[in-house]
Scaffold this motif. Sequence first.
Motif, mmCIF file in Angstrom:
data_model
loop_
_atom_site.group_PDB
_atom_site.id
_atom_site.type_symbol
_atom_site.label_atom_id
_atom_site.label_comp_id
_atom_site.label_asym_id
_atom_site.label_seq_id
_atom_site.Cartn_x
_atom_site.Cartn_y
_atom_site.Cartn_z
ATOM 1 N N UNK A 56 0.876 -1.017 0.017
ATOM 2 C CA UNK A 56 0.077 0.149 0.071
ATOM 3 C C UNK A 56 1.077 1.159 -0.005
ATOM 4 N N UNK A 57 1.990 1.081 0.437
ATOM 5 C CA UNK A 57 2.951 2.473 0.671
ATOM 6 C C UNK A 57 3.545 2.648 -0.868
ATOM 7 N N UNK A 58 3.136 2.127 -2.017
ATOM 8 C CA UNK A 58 3.734 2.230 -3.133
ATOM 9 C C UNK A 58 3.551 3.616 -3.798
ATOM 10 N N UNK A 59 4.372 4.185 -4.395
ATOM 11 C CA UNK A 59 3.948 5.541 -4.996
ATOM 12 C C UNK A 59 4.524 5.807 -6.550
ATOM 13 N N UNK A 60 4.237 6.800 -6.986
ATOM 14 C CA UNK A 60 4.543 6.805 -8.529
ATOM 15 C C UNK A 60 3.666 7.353 -9.370
ATOM 16 N N UNK A 61 3.830 6.979 -10.604
ATOM 17 C CA UNK A 61 2.810 7.699 -11.906
ATOM 18 C C UNK A 61 2.973 6.927 -12.901
ATOM 19 N N UNK A 62 2.008 6.684 -13.745
ATOM 20 C CA UNK A 62 1.894 6.334 -15.073
ATOM 21 C C UNK A 62 1.518 7.300 -16.070
ATOM 22 N N UNK A 63 1.947 7.052 -17.289
ATOM 23 C CA UNK A 63 1.647 8.084 -18.395
ATOM 24 C C UNK A 63 0.816 7.366 -19.501
ATOM 25 N N UNK A 64 0.208 8.307 -20.341
ATOM 26 C CA UNK A 64 -0.703 7.545 -21.159
ATOM 27 C C UNK A 64 -0.028 7.449 -22.542
ATOM 28 N N UNK A 65 1.254 7.690 -22.394
ATOM 29 C CA UNK A 65 2.212 7.256 -23.681
ATOM 30 C C UNK A 65 2.871 5.867 -23.342
ATOM 31 N N UNK A 66 2.320 5.215 -22.379
ATOM 32 C CA UNK A 66 2.590 4.154 -21.864
ATOM 33 C C UNK A 66 3.940 3.738 -21.268
ATOM 34 N N UNK A 67 3.938 4.585 -20.129
ATOM 35 C CA UNK A 67 5.261 4.756 -19.212
ATOM 36 C C UNK A 67 4.585 4.624 -17.903
ATOM 37 N N UNK A 68 5.743 4.191 -17.038
ATOM 38 C CA UNK A 68 5.482 4.070 -15.600
ATOM 39 C C UNK A 68 6.676 4.284 -14.674
ATOM 40 N N UNK A 69 6.405 4.596 -13.635
ATOM 41 C CA UNK A 69 7.533 4.648 -12.614
ATOM 42 C C UNK A 69 6.943 4.408 -11.199
ATOM 43 N N UNK A 70 7.138 3.265 -10.467
ATOM 44 C CA UNK A 70 6.770 3.121 -9.434
ATOM 45 C C UNK A 70 8.037 2.816 -8.032
ATOM 46 N N UNK A 71 7.568 3.134 -6.975
ATOM 47 C CA UNK A 71 8.734 2.932 -5.879
ATOM 48 C C UNK A 71 7.727 2.214 -4.766
ATOM 49 N N UNK A 72 8.330 0.905 -4.216
ATOM 50 C CA UNK A 72 7.833 0.277 -3.411
ATOM 51 C C UNK A 72 8.763 0.429 -2.079
ATOM 52 N N UNK A 73 8.540 1.192 -1.015
ATOM 53 C CA UNK A 73 9.410 1.338 0.007
ATOM 54 C C UNK A 73 9.568 -0.161 0.795
ATOM 55 N N UNK A 74 8.430 -0.999 0.670
ATOM 56 C CA UNK A 74 8.666 -2.044 1.616
ATOM 57 C C UNK A 74 9.469 -3.207 0.731
ATOM 58 N N UNK A 75 9.456 -3.022 -0.602
ATOM 59 C CA UNK A 75 10.307 -3.783 -1.308
ATOM 60 C C UNK A 75 11.874 -3.281 -1.405
ATOM 61 N N UNK A 76 11.943 -2.079 -1.177
ATOM 62 C CA UNK A 76 13.331 -1.503 -1.105
ATOM 63 C C UNK A 76 13.782 -1.528 -2.661
ATOM 64 N N UNK A 77 12.896 -1.066 -3.499
ATOM 65 C CA UNK A 77 13.117 -0.976 -4.983
ATOM 66 C C UNK A 77 12.059 -0.187 -5.797
ATOM 67 N N UNK A 78 12.622 0.294 -6.819
ATOM 68 C CA UNK A 78 11.747 0.839 -7.810
ATOM 69 C C UNK A 78 11.873 0.576 -9.175
ATOM 70 N N UNK A 79 10.867 0.719 -10.087
ATOM 71 C CA UNK A 79 10.978 0.181 -11.410
ATOM 72 C C UNK A 79 10.470 1.287 -12.418
ATOM 73 N N UNK A 80 11.248 1.482 -13.368
ATOM 74 C CA UNK A 80 11.072 2.356 -14.524
ATOM 75 C C UNK A 80 10.680 1.587 -15.866
ATOM 76 N N UNK A 81 9.693 1.881 -16.474
ATOM 77 C CA UNK A 81 9.396 1.311 -17.786
ATOM 78 C C UNK A 81 8.817 2.427 -18.774
ATOM 79 N N UNK A 82 9.360 2.463 -19.943
ATOM 80 C CA UNK A 82 9.027 3.399 -21.029
ATOM 81 C C UNK A 82 8.714 2.505 -22.268
ATOM 82 N N UNK A 83 7.685 3.054 -22.867
ATOM 83 C CA UNK A 83 7.339 2.396 -24.035
ATOM 84 C C UNK A 83 6.859 3.407 -25.118
ATOM 85 N N UNK A 84 6.912 2.896 -26.398
ATOM 86 C CA UNK A 84 6.432 3.729 -27.653
ATOM 87 C C UNK A 84 4.988 3.276 -27.819
ATOM 88 N N UNK A 85 4.240 2.730 -27.146
ATOM 89 C CA UNK A 85 2.838 2.441 -27.538
ATOM 90 C C UNK A 85 1.861 3.144 -26.478
#
Length: 270
Positions: A219-248
């Motif tokens: 539940x503590x995860x935060x970030x944002x996604x975009x309508x260009x097919x992109x997202x960034x999340x940070x999960x403090x409980x997991x101690x990690x973050x993911x970035x993903x960018x696409x062209x769709x």
Amino acid sequence: MRSLAMVDEWPVETVATGVVRSDGAILGRRGPTDRVFALASVTKPLAAYAALIAVEEGAIELDEPAGPEGSTVRHLLAHASGLAFDEPKVMAPPGERRLYSNAGFDVLADHLAKAAGMPFAEYLRQALCEPLGMTATEIPGSPAKDGLSSADDLLRFAAELQSPRLLAPETLDEATSVVFPGLSGVLPGYGHQRPNDWGLGFSLRDHKSPHWTGARSSPRTFGHFGQSGTFLWVDPDAGAACVTLTDRAFGPWAAEVWPAYTDAILAELG
């Protein structure tokens, strides 16, 4: 990380993704992570972070008037100013509804630019991009949706979001906690949420359903996604973050594969 190979099966032409740990260590990359993509609304966390730096520098204050009558910088950052989605039209009194607003971020950027005495894009470059070495990142248009960046740059930003150097930890904690609790509203692409909790520029996972992150996301995860097919999340409980960018552009394909991808990453992280 083996889970990153899942993106090879996505119905997109190009995808760049990576995972970064809270200590800044890159756990894995896949695809052209140096390629520049359109961010769409993943621009907002960058703009919000620049605004929070401006608050700490004393250029602006969270509770000073900005936007419609009765609205403040805090309202604009938290999508609670009452402004409409894509035009500076007042739809509700400040603090009553969570109206996701690109216009609110445009107003915020104009407010900061006047206070700082420079264009918002230049302030973001000096305050955020240069210190973090984000050389591929810029906002040539709206600070709500026109950002450009690479996965490599956003991994640097995601590391900052876990172990801040440019902000006091207390400021980041406030920005990633619920602001104006209990407000209902529409989460773009996922319908009405009661409540639609939000931080200062950051979308909060909480217990929203459906959602673009995974069932394993805390539940503590935060970030944002975009309508260009992109997202960034940070999960403090997991101690990690993911970035993903696409062209769709975001659509049913993303709603299907993104949560499974997130869950696979979190499972591999243990």
